[in-house]
Every structure is written in C-alpha cells, then in structure tokens.
Design a protein around this motif. Structure first.
Motif, PDB file in Angstrom:
ATOM      1  N   ASP A 232      -6.300   3.248  -2.660  1.00 44.38           N
ATOM      2  CA  ASP A 232      -5.682   4.103  -3.669  1.00 44.38           C
ATOM      3  C   ASP A 232      -6.021   3.533  -5.045  1.00 44.38           C
ATOM      4  OD1 ASP A 232      -4.191   6.068  -4.862  1.00 44.38           O
ATOM      5  OD2 ASP A 232      -2.283   5.021  -4.608  1.00 44.38           O
ATOM      6  N   LEU A 233      -7.133   4.010  -5.621  1.00 43.43           N
ATOM      7  CA  LEU A 233      -7.611   3.526  -6.908  1.00 43.43           C
ATOM      8  C   LEU A 233      -7.803   4.703  -7.862  1.00 43.43           C
ATOM      9  CD1 LEU A 233     -10.273   0.957  -5.618  1.00 43.43           C
ATOM     10  CD2 LEU A 233      -7.943   0.455  -6.388  1.00 43.43           C
ATOM     11  N   ASN A 234      -8.187   4.400  -9.085  1.00 44.67           N
ATOM     12  CA  ASN A 234      -8.411   5.436 -10.095  1.00 44.67           C
ATOM     13  C   ASN A 234      -9.853   5.940  -9.964  1.00 44.67           C
ATOM     14  OD1 ASN A 234      -8.571   7.068 -12.334  1.00 44.67           O
ATOM     15  ND2 ASN A 234      -7.452   5.659 -13.660  1.00 44.67           N
ATOM     16  N   TYR A 235     -10.038   7.048  -9.248  1.00 46.08           N
ATOM     17  CA  TYR A 235     -11.380   7.522  -8.922  1.00 46.08           C
ATOM     18  C   TYR A 235     -12.072   8.234 -10.088  1.00 46.08           C
ATOM     19  CZ  TYR A 235     -10.959   6.031  -4.140  1.00 46.08           C
ATOM     20  OH  TYR A 235     -10.846   5.253  -3.017  1.00 46.08           O
TER      21      TYR A 235
ATOM     22  N   ILE B 229     -23.512   3.586   1.508  1.00 47.16           N
ATOM     23  CA  ILE B 229     -23.451   2.568   2.551  1.00 47.16           C
ATOM     24  C   ILE B 229     -24.228   1.346   2.077  1.00 47.16           C
ATOM     25  CG2 ILE B 229     -23.845   2.053   4.975  1.00 47.16           C
ATOM     26  CD1 ILE B 229     -21.919   4.353   4.483  1.00 47.16           C
ATOM     27  N   ALA B 230     -23.600   0.158   2.191  1.00 50.68           N
ATOM     28  CA  ALA B 230     -24.239  -1.070   1.720  1.00 50.68           C
ATOM     29  C   ALA B 230     -24.124  -2.158   2.793  1.00 50.68           C
ATOM     30  CB  ALA B 230     -23.597  -1.544   0.418  1.00 50.68           C
ATOM     31  N   ASP B 231     -24.946  -3.186   2.652  1.00 55.05           N
ATOM     32  CA  ASP B 231     -24.929  -4.316   3.575  1.00 55.05           C
ATOM     33  C   ASP B 231     -23.951  -5.362   3.061  1.00 55.05           C
ATOM     34  OD1 ASP B 231     -26.565  -5.721   5.894  1.00 55.05           O
ATOM     35  OD2 ASP B 231     -26.261  -7.209   4.328  1.00 55.05           O
ATOM     36  N   PHE B 232     -22.989  -5.763   3.890  1.00 53.58           N
ATOM     37  CA  PHE B 232     -22.016  -6.787   3.533  1.00 53.58           C
ATOM     38  C   PHE B 232     -21.955  -7.799   4.668  1.00 53.58           C
ATOM     39  CE2 PHE B 232     -17.769  -8.662   3.353  1.00 53.58           C
ATOM     40  CZ  PHE B 232     -17.666  -8.998   2.015  1.00 53.58           C
ATOM     41  N   GLN B 233     -22.483  -9.001   4.418  1.00 56.44           N
ATOM     42  CA  GLN B 233     -22.542 -10.054   5.431  1.00 56.44           C
ATOM     43  C   GLN B 233     -23.222  -9.566   6.709  1.00 56.44           C
ATOM     44  OE1 GLN B 233     -18.357 -12.204   4.019  1.00 56.44           O
ATOM     45  NE2 GLN B 233     -18.835 -12.068   6.183  1.00 56.44           N
ATOM     46  N   GLY B 234     -24.285  -8.780   6.539  1.00 60.72           N
ATOM     47  CA  GLY B 234     -25.053  -8.292   7.672  1.00 60.72           C
ATOM     48  C   GLY B 234     -24.472  -7.087   8.368  1.00 60.72           C
ATOM     49  N   VAL B 235     -23.390  -6.499   7.812  1.00 66.96           N
ATOM     50  CA  VAL B 235     -22.744  -5.332   8.409  1.00 66.96           C
ATOM     51  C   VAL B 235     -22.799  -4.177   7.420  1.00 66.96           C
ATOM     52  CG1 VAL B 235     -20.604  -4.417   9.379  1.00 66.96           C
ATOM     53  CG2 VAL B 235     -21.207  -6.828   9.719  1.00 66.96           C
ATOM     54  N   GLN B 236     -23.091  -2.971   7.919  1.00 68.62           N
ATOM     55  CA  GLN B 236     -23.127  -1.781   7.076  1.00 68.62           C
ATOM     56  C   GLN B 236     -21.705  -1.285   6.829  1.00 68.62           C
ATOM     57  OE1 GLN B 236     -26.246  -0.165   5.857  1.00 68.62           O
ATOM     58  NE2 GLN B 236     -26.618  -2.321   6.271  1.00 68.62           N
ATOM     59  N   VAL B 237     -21.295  -1.236   5.558  1.00 68.66           N
ATOM     60  CA  VAL B 237     -19.931  -0.843   5.205  1.00 68.66           C
ATOM     61  C   VAL B 237     -19.969   0.134   4.035  1.00 68.66           C
ATOM     62  CG1 VAL B 237     -19.023  -3.076   5.952  1.00 68.66           C
ATOM     63  CG2 VAL B 237     -19.609  -2.733   3.552  1.00 68.66           C
ATOM     64  N   PRO B 238     -18.902   0.941   3.857  1.00 63.80           N
ATOM     65  CA  PRO B 238     -18.816   1.806   2.676  1.00 63.80           C
ATOM     66  C   PRO B 238     -18.700   0.964   1.403  1.00 63.80           C
ATOM     67  CG  PRO B 238     -17.322   2.572   4.386  1.00 63.80           C
ATOM     68  CD  PRO B 238     -17.802   1.222   4.808  1.00 63.80           C
ATOM     69  N   GLN B 239     -19.331   1.450   0.341  1.00 68.13           N
ATOM     70  CA  GLN B 239     -19.307   0.746  -0.948  1.00 68.13           C
ATOM     71  C   GLN B 239     -18.960   1.742  -2.058  1.00 68.13           C
ATOM     72  OE1 GLN B 239     -22.945  -0.138  -3.256  1.00 68.13           O
ATOM     73  NE2 GLN B 239     -22.474  -2.296  -2.885  1.00 68.13           N
ATOM     74  N   LEU B 240     -18.097   1.330  -2.974  1.00 66.53           N
ATOM     75  CA  LEU B 240     -17.709   2.131  -4.131  1.00 66.53           C
ATOM     76  C   LEU B 240     -18.042   1.344  -5.397  1.00 66.53           C
ATOM     77  CD1 LEU B 240     -14.108   3.032  -2.889  1.00 66.53           C
ATOM     78  CD2 LEU B 240     -16.164   4.421  -2.588  1.00 66.53           C
ATOM     79  N   VAL B 241     -18.564   2.047  -6.411  1.00 64.79           N
ATOM     80  CA  VAL B 241     -18.895   1.417  -7.681  1.00 64.79           C
ATOM     81  C   VAL B 241     -18.093   2.094  -8.783  1.00 64.79           C
ATOM     82  CG1 VAL B 241     -20.714   0.832  -9.322  1.00 64.79           C
ATOM     83  CG2 VAL B 241     -21.219   0.867  -6.864  1.00 64.79           C
ATOM     84  N   PHE B 242     -17.302   1.301  -9.513  1.00 60.94           N
ATOM     85  CA  PHE B 242     -16.463   1.823 -10.594  1.00 60.94           C
ATOM     86  C   PHE B 242     -16.913   1.222 -11.931  1.00 60.94           C
ATOM     87  CE2 PHE B 242     -13.926   2.116  -6.794  1.00 60.94           C
ATOM     88  CZ  PHE B 242     -13.204   3.290  -6.929  1.00 60.94           C
ATOM     89  N   TYR B 243     -16.770   2.015 -12.992  1.00 53.91           N
ATOM     90  CA  TYR B 243     -17.116   1.532 -14.334  1.00 53.91           C
ATOM     91  C   TYR B 243     -16.205   2.195 -15.350  1.00 53.91           C
ATOM     92  CZ  TYR B 243     -19.685   0.666 -18.648  1.00 53.91           C
ATOM     93  OH  TYR B 243     -20.025   0.284 -19.917  1.00 53.91           O
ATOM     94  N   ARG B 244     -15.682   1.367 -16.288  1.00 52.36           N
ATOM     95  CA  ARG B 244     -14.838   1.882 -17.356  1.00 52.36           C
ATOM     96  C   ARG B 244     -15.281   1.278 -18.684  1.00 52.36           C
ATOM     97  NH1 ARG B 244      -8.982  -0.362 -18.877  1.00 52.36           N
ATOM     98  NH2 ARG B 244     -10.415  -2.065 -19.370  1.00 52.36           N
TER      99      ARG B 244
ATOM    100  N   GLU C  70     -10.049 -10.364 -15.707  1.00 49.50           N
ATOM    101  CA  GLU C  70      -9.139 -11.248 -14.994  1.00 49.50           C
ATOM    102  C   GLU C  70      -8.440 -10.565 -13.824  1.00 49.50           C
ATOM    103  OE1 GLU C  70      -8.679 -14.541 -15.334  1.00 49.50           O
ATOM    104  OE2 GLU C  70     -10.406 -14.387 -16.671  1.00 49.50           O
ATOM    105  N   ASN C  71      -8.328  -9.227 -13.859  1.00 52.41           N
ATOM    106  CA  ASN C  71      -7.610  -8.531 -12.797  1.00 52.41           C
ATOM    107  C   ASN C  71      -8.181  -7.120 -12.649  1.00 52.41           C
ATOM    108  OD1 ASN C  71      -6.178  -6.741 -14.747  1.00 52.41           O
ATOM    109  ND2 ASN C  71      -5.177  -8.680 -15.323  1.00 52.41           N
ATOM    110  N   VAL C  72      -7.576  -6.358 -11.749  1.00 48.79           N
ATOM    111  CA  VAL C  72      -8.042  -4.987 -11.492  1.00 48.79           C
ATOM    112  C   VAL C  72      -6.969  -3.972 -11.878  1.00 48.79           C
ATOM    113  CG1 VAL C  72      -9.698  -5.603  -9.706  1.00 48.79           C
ATOM    114  CG2 VAL C  72      -7.300  -5.208  -9.076  1.00 48.79           C
ATOM    115  N   GLU C  73      -6.151  -4.327 -12.863  1.00 50.34           N
ATOM    116  CA  GLU C  73      -5.102  -3.392 -13.300  1.00 50.34           C
ATOM    117  C   GLU C  73      -5.711  -2.083 -13.798  1.00 50.34           C
ATOM    118  OE1 GLU C  73      -1.794  -3.646 -13.083  1.00 50.34           O
ATOM    119  OE2 GLU C  73      -2.158  -5.473 -11.908  1.00 50.34           O
ATOM    120  N   TRP C  74      -6.868  -2.169 -14.458  1.00 54.41           N
ATOM    121  CA  TRP C  74      -7.517  -0.961 -14.983  1.00 54.41           C
ATOM    122  C   TRP C  74      -7.980  -0.027 -13.869  1.00 54.41           C
ATOM    123  CZ3 TRP C  74     -12.622   0.097 -13.681  1.00 54.41           C
ATOM    124  CH2 TRP C  74     -13.343  -0.954 -13.114  1.00 54.41           C
TER     125      TRP C  74
END
Length: 249
Positions: A157-160, A168-183, A240-244
């Motif tokens: 539950d994030l600010n989409y 889909i991205a590689d994470f430690q050799g496993v294919q996982v969903p990936q989201l990229v956020f920018y503000r 420092e955090n992900v409040e945004w």
C-alpha cells in the motif's frame, strides 16, 4: 536509447543474430546495463529462446516410424538409381530452383524486416514519461499486469502516483515483481526500487520486520511486511526514510 527502442531491438540481438550493426549493439548493451526493466525483459526473451530450443531438440522420432522410413528407403534405393540417369538433370534443376526460392525468400524477409523497422521519434520518449506522470497506473492495474505475466502478487500500500515503471526483475537469482518510484518537488527528489518477495520464493520468517539499513549509505534499504505474512517488500531508496512513499489515504 530509450526503453521502447531497446525492446524493439531485442528481437535482433538474440544469439547468433547478425541483424544489428555494431553501433546499435553497443547502444543496446549500454542501455541494458543501466535499465533493470529492459534487462529483465531481455533475460525473459532469451530464457524463452533457450527453452524452445531445448524442447525442439528433445523431440524424438518414434521407433516404428524410424524403422518404417529406413525400410522404405532401402526398398526404393534400387529404383532410385535406375531413374537417376534419366531424371538426374531435372532433379538437379529442381533442387537448384528450390534453393534459389529459399534464398530469395529469406533475403526478401530480411529486407522486409529492415524496411518495417519503425523510425525513431525522440518526442515519443517524452510523451510516454509525461503520460505516466500525469496518469500513472493504480495499484489494481499493476497487480493485473503482473498476473498477466504469470506472476500474481499482492502489492504494498504505497503512493502509486509516484510509480514510473514496473516489471519482472532478478533478485538474488529469483524472478520477482519490481516497482520503480520517483518524486521531485521543491524539497528535492527521491527515488525507490521495490522488490516484491513471496513466501513461495523466500523464507520470509527469517526477514527482519521493518528493517532499516544503517545510516551513512547513499542508498538505504527498508523492509516492510504484509499483514498476513505472504509477502515482504524490500525497498531500496534515497533519503532517510520512505515517508514520501506512503499512501496519503
């Protein structure tokens, strides 16, 4: 090179393909090195090619069919030698014609593919980013996208409205969903990459709850857990955090 162009060129960069010139090949490799989304797409396509190749090579001819063909060839061998003197020239001409037809067809297809490549439109890159900024996909749309790719998941539950890309991205050799956020605003800019981990892929019981990496790093890592424990979210972010990044609702 933008992502749209890179994805178009992936079809011409498979192993043993020679359609790409050196300049395009280098540009594509540079883009893949810097873009996790396109890198994931390239890995998926190459993995599909590899699996299809293995499947085709694994197809065996049934023993009964093999024996039938060998017996038929043996029976027809004598007649073939007899007919060769009278029909050898015609067979040679026919074979040459078939060869020319195949070569011509392949050449025509390669020319069609080269002719049918889209022209580069630099403004299209700007319009795509602008469209995502003005009307980003919501959480339900992104979850539907992952489901269509064969990876059903429950997203955090994030600010989409800050979402700029997903895949889909590689994470430690496993294919996982990936989201990229920018503000970006008057207070500066922040960006974050979120990896969605499933209990089917990782031992989530061993993942720290609400982990936050130590200060002093250029990038920090924050780990969030879904209430029911089926998913965990690894957030690599600036600041420092992900409040945004939290949902204002």
């Amino acid at each position: 090179m933008d992502c749209k162009t890179a994805l178009l060129l992936l079809d011409f960069s498979r192993p043993h393909a020679v359609e790409l010139d050196a300049e395009d090949a280098h540009a594509l490799e540079d883009h893949l090195a810097a873009c996790p989304d396109c890198t994931a797409a390239a890995k998926n396509e190459r993995r599909i090619d590899e699996h299809l190749g293995k499947a085709m090579r694994a197809v065996e001819v049934p023993d009964r069919l093999r024996n039938h063909l060998l017996n038929r060839l043996e029976a027809d061998r004598g007649d073939w030698y007899k007919r060769w003197a009278g029909h050898g020239l015609r067979a040679t001409v026919a074979a040459a014609a078939c060869l020319l037809f195949v070569v011509g067809s392949l050449y025509g297809w390669s020319q069609y593919r080269a002719w049918n490549r889209p022209a580069l439109d630099p403004d299209s890159a700007w319009s795509e980013v602008f469209q995502k900024t003005v009307s980003p996909p919501d959480r339900a749309e992104v979850e539907k996208s992952f489901k269509q790719q064969g990876m059903p998941t429950v997203l955090p539950d994030l600010n989409y409205r800050y979402l700029t890309a997903h895949g889909i991205a590689d994470f430690q050799g496993v294919q996982v969903p990936q989201l990229v956020f920018y503000r970006a605003d008057n207070d500066g800019s922040n960006h974050a990459v979120v990896y969605v981990l499933s209990e089917k892929q990782f031992k989530l019981k061993d993942v720290p709850t609400n982990y936050v990496s130590p200060t002093g790093y250029q990038y920090k890592v924050t780990i969030l857990h879904q209430a029911h424990g089926s998913f965990a979210y690894v957030i690599v972010h600036t600041g420092e955090n992900v409040e945004w990044l939290k949902n204002p609702q």
